[in-house]
Design a protein around this motif. Structure first.
Motif, PDB file in Angstrom:
ATOM      1  N   GLY B 117      34.301  27.876  36.226  1.00 13.02           N
ATOM      2  CA  GLY B 117      35.446  27.989  37.130  1.00 13.02           C
ATOM      3  C   GLY B 117      36.229  26.688  37.185  1.00 13.02           C
ATOM      4  N   MET B 118      35.494  25.558  37.242  1.00 17.87           N
ATOM      5  CA  MET B 118      36.159  24.252  37.299  1.00 17.87           C
ATOM      6  C   MET B 118      36.959  23.992  36.028  1.00 17.87           C
ATOM      7  N   THR B 119      36.340  24.288  34.884  1.00 21.83           N
ATOM      8  CA  THR B 119      37.035  24.054  33.617  1.00 21.83           C
ATOM      9  C   THR B 119      38.287  24.917  33.536  1.00 21.83           C
ATOM     10  N   ALA B 120      38.125  26.200  33.870  1.00 21.62           N
ATOM     11  CA  ALA B 120      39.266  27.116  33.778  1.00 21.62           C
ATOM     12  C   ALA B 120      40.388  26.665  34.700  1.00 21.62           C
ATOM     13  N   GLY B 121      40.034  26.251  35.922  1.00 19.35           N
ATOM     14  CA  GLY B 121      41.054  25.848  36.890  1.00 19.35           C
ATOM     15  C   GLY B 121      41.745  24.560  36.480  1.00 19.35           C
ATOM     16  N   ARG B 122      40.942  23.593  36.015  1.00 19.57           N
ATOM     17  CA  ARG B 122      41.527  22.302  35.665  1.00 19.57           C
ATOM     18  C   ARG B 122      42.426  22.408  34.444  1.00 19.57           C
ATOM     19  N   TYR B 123      41.939  23.135  33.420  1.00 16.22           N
ATOM     20  CA  TYR B 123      42.736  23.254  32.197  1.00 16.22           C
ATOM     21  C   TYR B 123      43.396  24.613  32.135  1.00 16.22           C
ATOM     22  N   GLU B 124      44.068  24.968  33.205  1.00 15.83           N
ATOM     23  CA  GLU B 124      44.728  26.262  33.314  1.00 15.83           C
ATOM     24  C   GLU B 124      45.671  26.484  32.131  1.00 15.83           C
ATOM     25  N   THR B 201      32.848  34.431  41.593  1.00 15.85           N
ATOM     26  CA  THR B 201      32.824  32.985  41.820  1.00 15.85           C
ATOM     27  C   THR B 201      33.787  32.267  40.870  1.00 15.85           C
ATOM     28  N   ILE B 202      33.733  32.629  39.585  1.00 15.42           N
ATOM     29  CA  ILE B 202      34.628  31.969  38.621  1.00 15.42           C
ATOM     30  C   ILE B 202      36.085  32.225  38.999  1.00 15.42           C
ATOM     31  N   GLN B 203      36.388  33.483  39.263  1.00 17.85           N
ATOM     32  CA  GLN B 203      37.763  33.854  39.555  1.00 17.85           C
ATOM     33  C   GLN B 203      38.278  33.131  40.793  1.00 17.85           C
ATOM     34  N   TYR B 204      37.430  33.100  41.806  1.00 22.95           N
ATOM     35  CA  TYR B 204      37.799  32.507  43.080  1.00 22.95           C
ATOM     36  C   TYR B 204      37.981  31.001  42.943  1.00 22.95           C
ATOM     37  N   LEU B 205      37.002  30.374  42.262  1.00 27.70           N
ATOM     38  CA  LEU B 205      37.044  28.930  42.088  1.00 27.70           C
ATOM     39  C   LEU B 205      38.263  28.538  41.258  1.00 27.70           C
ATOM     40  N   ARG B 206      38.504  29.287  40.204  1.00 24.41           N
ATOM     41  CA  ARG B 206      39.639  28.996  39.336  1.00 24.41           C
ATOM     42  C   ARG B 206      40.943  29.010  40.130  1.00 24.41           C
ATOM     43  N   ASN B 229      40.381  11.796  36.843  1.00 23.83           N
ATOM     44  CA  ASN B 229      39.035  12.351  37.017  1.00 23.83           C
ATOM     45  C   ASN B 229      38.571  12.258  38.461  1.00 23.83           C
ATOM     46  N   LYS B 230      38.909  11.135  39.082  1.00 18.45           N
ATOM     47  CA  LYS B 230      38.500  10.951  40.481  1.00 18.45           C
ATOM     48  C   LYS B 230      39.296  11.847  41.413  1.00 18.45           C
ATOM     49  N   VAL B 231      40.560  12.069  41.085  1.00 18.98           N
ATOM     50  CA  VAL B 231      41.361  12.988  41.901  1.00 18.98           C
ATOM     51  C   VAL B 231      40.689  14.353  41.892  1.00 18.98           C
ATOM     52  N   TYR B 232      40.210  14.750  40.710  1.00 21.37           N
ATOM     53  CA  TYR B 232      39.536  16.046  40.630  1.00 21.37           C
ATOM     54  C   TYR B 232      38.233  16.045  41.417  1.00 21.37           C
ATOM     55  N   SER B 233      37.399  15.038  41.196  1.00 26.27           N
ATOM     56  CA  SER B 233      36.085  15.100  41.835  1.00 26.27           C
ATOM     57  C   SER B 233      36.170  14.892  43.347  1.00 26.27           C
ATOM     58  N   ARG B 234      37.026  13.983  43.794  1.00 17.41           N
ATOM     59  CA  ARG B 234      37.046  13.676  45.233  1.00 17.41           C
ATOM     60  C   ARG B 234      37.902  14.631  46.043  1.00 17.41           C
ATOM     61  N   HIS B 235      38.943  15.153  45.441  1.00 19.84           N
ATOM     62  CA  HIS B 235      39.866  15.968  46.240  1.00 19.84           C
ATOM     63  C   HIS B 235      39.856  17.431  45.819  1.00 19.84           C
ATOM     64  N   ILE B 236      40.144  17.692  44.542  1.00 19.05           N
ATOM     65  CA  ILE B 236      40.370  19.086  44.151  1.00 19.05           C
ATOM     66  C   ILE B 236      39.067  19.887  44.155  1.00 19.05           C
ATOM     67  N   PHE B 237      38.038  19.379  43.436  1.00 17.51           N
ATOM     68  CA  PHE B 237      36.789  20.156  43.360  1.00 17.51           C
ATOM     69  C   PHE B 237      36.146  20.294  44.730  1.00 17.51           C
ATOM     70  N   ARG B 238      36.081  19.191  45.446  1.00 15.92           N
ATOM     71  CA  ARG B 238      35.440  19.225  46.760  1.00 15.92           C
ATOM     72  C   ARG B 238      36.062  20.277  47.659  1.00 15.92           C
ATOM     73  N   ASN B 239      37.387  20.247  47.742  1.00 13.04           N
ATOM     74  CA  ASN B 239      38.059  21.179  48.633  1.00 13.04           C
ATOM     75  C   ASN B 239      37.990  22.620  48.136  1.00 13.04           C
ATOM     76  N   SER B 240      37.917  22.778  46.803  1.00 16.99           N
ATOM     77  CA  SER B 240      37.877  24.137  46.266  1.00 16.99           C
ATOM     78  C   SER B 240      36.500  24.760  46.375  1.00 16.99           C
ATOM     79  N   LEU B 241      35.457  23.910  46.396  1.00 18.41           N
ATOM     80  CA  LEU B 241      34.102  24.451  46.475  1.00 18.41           C
ATOM     81  C   LEU B 241      33.765  24.928  47.881  1.00 18.41           C
ATOM     82  N   LEU B 242      34.536  24.462  48.832  1.00 23.79           N
ATOM     83  CA  LEU B 242      34.263  24.799  50.227  1.00 23.79           C
ATOM     84  C   LEU B 242      34.168  26.299  50.492  1.00 23.79           C
ATOM     85  N   PRO B 243      35.175  27.078  50.106  1.00 23.17           N
ATOM     86  CA  PRO B 243      35.044  28.521  50.359  1.00 23.17           C
ATOM     87  C   PRO B 243      33.891  29.151  49.580  1.00 23.17           C
TER      88      PRO B 243
END
Lengths: 329, 319, 317
Positions: B117-124, B201-206, B229-243
């Motif tokens: 899901g992370m890969t798909a979302g990041r490299y949309e 999960t993949i669809q939602y996370l993406r 990379n840090k923008v992704y790990s600290r902000h995008i992934f963290r906030n997206s994993l919440l739901p």
């Protein structure tokens, strides 16, 4: 205003890819910003003023954006920098303030951590020094009880406080250039006045140059030293603030000032600019883009150039020399 | 926060009472009674009536319900007609088998879905993203039992990598030996069910990540000069994993409730398999107990989700 | 002069729930004892900062907000009750225009259906008369009749706001409540919409309650202005009363915060603003009660009311 030129924008054009084709959002914009100067960029939606700001700080999605021209910042052409070189600059030598302070803060991170993040990237302070600096910054932007606020989350603060935090983040590393994109649009007038005063104070303290993007002529009149008026992606008039308000030349500048409700308009109708801003896909860059909005004025063929009409005062085209409003004709 | 959780737990009490009444009514509505099976054709009808009266079957429903609840609290769920054992004894092992299998399935499912899901979302829009989206369509589209049967046939019978039935080998001994044997029995069904369960999960996370990328706070982070990379790990992934985290409670309930197919195909003695066999043999006391248990589990799942949510999202924390 | 609507001691309180049992422990006093009159054919401005309760009052008058106590009298009846509103066909006479023109128009409906909805609710027109009416309305707001087959997203912000106005005037209302109708619009489009609202107000004799945070726009649009702070009125008067002779410290502070287009006196204006801010901080307690809320208003001239401590004599409002 000091003599030192901080930022020099030369013939910058930015185009966005929409459905596989590039469309020009700003067209050959040239500007200089000095140290200690507040330069206001004024325009309505679609004028390209925010695109210009984002081009300077390099926040476009480069997969769908083309930027041409030269942006010299402290003698370096920043359009030639790669991503990691640009990251050294962003947040350190240039800071940005955004329009919507709630959306601009990460809802899940403590205020202190969000300020500290910019210190993490750009300084080699110890953890204790960073914490002390965070508290100092919160105090500097006029929020009482910094230790407590640093531990809070964005939703626990009011709109004005959040915007102060955004300013604290932008100035954390004492940048030479601050770009403020509609910094007070989402705020109440009394808060707006406070934030504008704060920006001025900070600028005087840090000797920064500020680019203030706004649609609000009142805000411009309060804080700007120089003004650039943008229409359809180009600058149509540029000069010192008193000249722009007291002796505006370009028909668009004059139309905008006339459309504003003021003391004298209580019982009259406001001036309405005919037609509407052309969409980005339909701009004919070989013509005078504002001409369709003043149809009673004879059209000169070709694309008008911007020329200096007095020291520091630039106006696009020639038709300002004989332009009259319909009711003045 | 503890107050919120405690209040949330208290809200569950009336929910459980309503659930138990529904389950009780369901049990009453089923044909037959505990004596139907033990009565021969020559039994005196009067004796049947006497037995029923003694068992309280002619009492008003609320007395019967009360009686049932009291028994429930004493761990007495009645007796399985077919197995002639107390229901609690029948259920005990099965529940733990199912829970272990579901947990392993969930872990495998997240282990596959989150990186994808992370890969798909990041490299949309990239080739990787398109590949993952196609993978998602496949796992969503194929019928579950076909995959299970194919997997069982290929890896179980043809290649012989995994056992094809049961939860533990007869020759396993010692704590570690038994644990490994149990794991060995679970691994094939868990991998297959886990991979099939990645879709949402993949669809939602993406889509969460694609959404987060354009948020203003991400722009703020970039304006601070934070490396990508840090923008992704600290902000995008963290906030997206919440739901996703908040959804975990529901996810596990769903897996336990949906264990019927996987357990049936793999002859894995868990609740799902028991549910199917007790329905076919009309073993109503077991069916009732399983329905009640899954119902409570669903409530616990939503409780768990709420608790996770209140821990990870400061906006929900209430003093 | 005839009074159209009389608002008497209007209160709208929202409960705040907290504590273990989630009981109502406090209230947000969105509107807390507000009284005023709206006369036929006149324009009123309601000014306040975010959270002042100005929108709550507008919504309460059209019936979109449940009134906690107080009365809204229309033709002698209390229209704060939904049943009375329905019975009187009150919303035929009182309509609203919203700030966000895109989200207040149903995206799945054509302009025809959007404008026809209030007409169908209150009037019984046959198909051709209804169509005729809609073409007329579109003409009034300066849109061509082709517009009726299009959808809201096909229009610009200013055009959508005019469609919202067409919908609001479709039932020939006597009062229109406009909640920040131009704050999302660019200056040139704002001018267009404001001119237009003035025009229909004059020509159709509609009363306007104009709710805004923008003091410049309110001065341009309305003859009578109320300043609201924390759920209460602090000052009420004519445009001249409020702008030329403000009495309450909060009004003064609000007026001083408006950016001035007066480059030569920029520093003087800033100093003036700082002085008023200092005065506001110093004298605040004289203008507000122990709970930090404004006192009831007293009449100081025929048209001008100011919130002052209760020691002074005079009729209260």
């Amino acid at each position: 205003m000091s003599e030192k030129i901080l930022l020099s924008i030369k013939d910058v054009s930015t185009a966005f890819k929409i459905n596989g084709e590039y469309y020009t959002a700003i067209d050959k914009v040239s500007l200089d910003l000095h140290q200690d100067e507040v330069l206001a960029i004024v325009g309505e939606s679609g004028s390209g003023k925010s695109t210009l700001a984002t081009s300077i700080i390099g926040l476009h999605n480069m997969n769908a954006t083309k930027i041409n021209g030269e942006i010299d910042f402290n003698g370096r052409d920043i359009l030639k920098l790669n991503e990691s070189e640009f990251n050294q600059l962003r947040g350190n030598d240039m800071g940005m303030i955004f329009q919507d302070p709630l959306a601009a803060l990460n809802p899940l991170m403590r205020i202190g951590d969000q300020i500290k993040e910019t210190l993490d990237v750009h300084s080699d302070m110890t953890e204790n020094q960073k914490n002390a600096r965070v508290h100092e910054l919160i105090d500097q932007v006029g929020i009482p009880n910094p230790e407590r606020v640093a531990r809070q989350f964005p939703h626990e603060l009011s709109g004005g406080m959040r915007q102060r935090i955004i300013i604290a983040i932008a100035i954390a590393n004492k940048p030479e250039l601050i770009i403020a994109d509609e910094p007070t649009t989402a705020l109440d007038v009394t808060i707006q006045a406070q934030i504008l005063d704060l920006l001025k104070d900070i600028q005087q303290e840090n000797h920064a140059g500020i680019i203030l993007i706004t649609h609000d002529l009142g805000v411009v009149a309060e804080v700007a030293d120089t003004v650039a008026v943008m229409y359809a992606g180009e600058i149509v008039e540029q000069g010192p603030v008193d000249i722009i308000f007291n002796e505006p030349k370009h028909p668009y500048t004059r139309s905008l000032l006339r459309a504003m409700p003021t003391l004298d308009t209580e019982n009259d109708d406001l001036y309405v600019i005919e037609g509407s801003v052309p969409s980005i896909k339909k701009m004919d860059r070989n013509s005078d883009l504002f001409a369709p909005r003043i149809p009673w004025v004879p059209v000169t063929p070709g694309h008008p150039e911007i020329k200096e009409v007095a020291p520091g005062h630039l106006v696009r085209g020639e038709n300002w020399k004989y332009f009259k409003f319909k009711d003045e004709v | 926060m503890w107050k919120t959780i405690l209040r949330r737990v208290l809200i569950m009490i009336p929910q459980i009472i309503i659930l138990s009444i529904l389950v009780f009514m369901l049990a009453k509505a089923m044909p037959g009674d505990p004596f139907t099976g033990s009565i021969g054709p020559n039994t005196d009808p009067k004796q049947i009536v006497a037995l029923k009266r003694a068992a309280g079957l002619y009492d008003p429903w609320y007395q019967q319900y009360w009686h049932w609840i009291v028994n429930l609290f004493h761990g007495n769920l009645g007796e399985s007609y077919t197995l002639k054992q107390p229901v609690t004894a029948v259920l005990g092992n099965r529940i733990s088998n199912t829970i272990w299998l579901s947990l392993l399935t969930l872990i495998i499912s997240y282990a596959v879905a989150i990186p994808l899901g992370m890969t798909a979302g990041r490299y949309e829009g990239s080739r990787r993203d398109r590949g993952i989206v196609i993978f998602n369509f496949i796992t969503f589209g194929v019928p579950t039992f076909v995959v299970f049967l194919l997997g069982l046939f290929l890896f179980g019978y043809q290649l012989g990598w995994f056992p094809t039935t049961g939860t533990i080998s007869a020759d396993a001994s010692g704590f570690i030996g038994e644990a490994l044997s149990r794991l060995n029995h679970m691994i094939l069904p868990a991998i297959l069910a886990g991979i099939l369960g990645t879709t949402s999960t993949i669809q939602y996370l993406r889509s969460e990540i694609i959404d987060s990328k354009s948020q203003d706070y991400v722009r703020t982070a970039r304006a601070k000069g934070v490396p990508t990379n840090k923008v992704y790990s600290r902000h995008i992934f963290r906030n997206s994993l919440l739901p996703i985290a908040a959804f975990a409670g529901f996810q596990i309930t769903g897996l336990i409730g949906g264990s019927i197919i996987v357990e049936t195909v793999f002859s894995y003695p868990g609740m799902g398999q028991l549910f199917v066999s007790s329905i076919t043999s009309r073993d109503y006391s077991v069916v009732t107990a399983i329905v009640l248990f899954t119902g409570i589990l669903a409530l616990l799942g939503s409780l768990l989700s709420d608790i996770i949510m209140s821990i990870v999202d400061p906006r929900i924390r209430i003093e | 002069m005839s009074v159209l609507i009389e608002i008497k001691d209007l209160k709208v309180h929202y409960p705040i729930r907290s504590g273990f049992w989630n009981r109502v422990t406090d209230h947000v006093y969105a509107a807390d004892g507000v009284s005023f009159e709206i006369e036929a054919g006149k324009t009123y401005g309601l000014v306040g900062e975010s959270g002042s309760g100005k929108s709550t009052i507008g919504k309460a008058i059209v019936g979109l907000e449940k009134v906690t106590s107080g009365q809204i009298l229309y033709k002698g009846q209390d229209v704060s009750k939904a049943s009375v509103r329905r019975h009187m066909k009150y919303n035929k006479d009182v309509q609203m225009i919203f700030q966000d023109s895109l989200s207040s128009l149903n995206p799945k409906k054509t302009i025809y259906e959007i404008i026809a909805e209030p007409i169908r609710n209150f009037e019984n027109l046959d198909k051709s008369a209804e169509k005729q009416r809609i073409i007329e309305l579109l003409e009034i707001v300066g849109l061509s009749s082709n517009a009726m087959y299009q959808y809201p997203h096909q229009f610009s912000g200013g055009q959508r706001q005019r469609i919202g106005i067409a919908r609001a005037i479709s039932t020939n209302p006597k009062l229109i409540i406009a909640d920040e109708p131009v704050s999302a619009l660019d200056l040139s489009i704002q001018a267009q919409v404001l001119n237009f609202m003035k025009k229909i107000q004059r020509e159709l004799g509609i009363s306007f309650l104009f709710i805004s945070h923008d003091l410049g726009v309110v001065r341009h649009m309305t003859e009578n202005i109320a300043i609201m702070h924390l759920g209460r009125f602090v000052e009420l008067g004519t445009r001249e009363d409020i702008y030329n002779n403000p009495q309450h410290i909060y009004t003064k502070r609000l007026l001083s915060a408006i950016p001035q287009i007066d480059i030569a006196n920029r520093d003087a204006n800033k100093a003036q603003r700082a002085a008023i801010e200092a005065q506001y901080q110093a004298e605040r307690q004289n203008f507000y009660d122990a709970d930090g809320l404004a006192y009831p208003m007293h009449k100081i001239t025929a048209s001008h009311w100011v919130s002052t401590p209760p020691t002074e004599k005079g009729a209260t409002k």
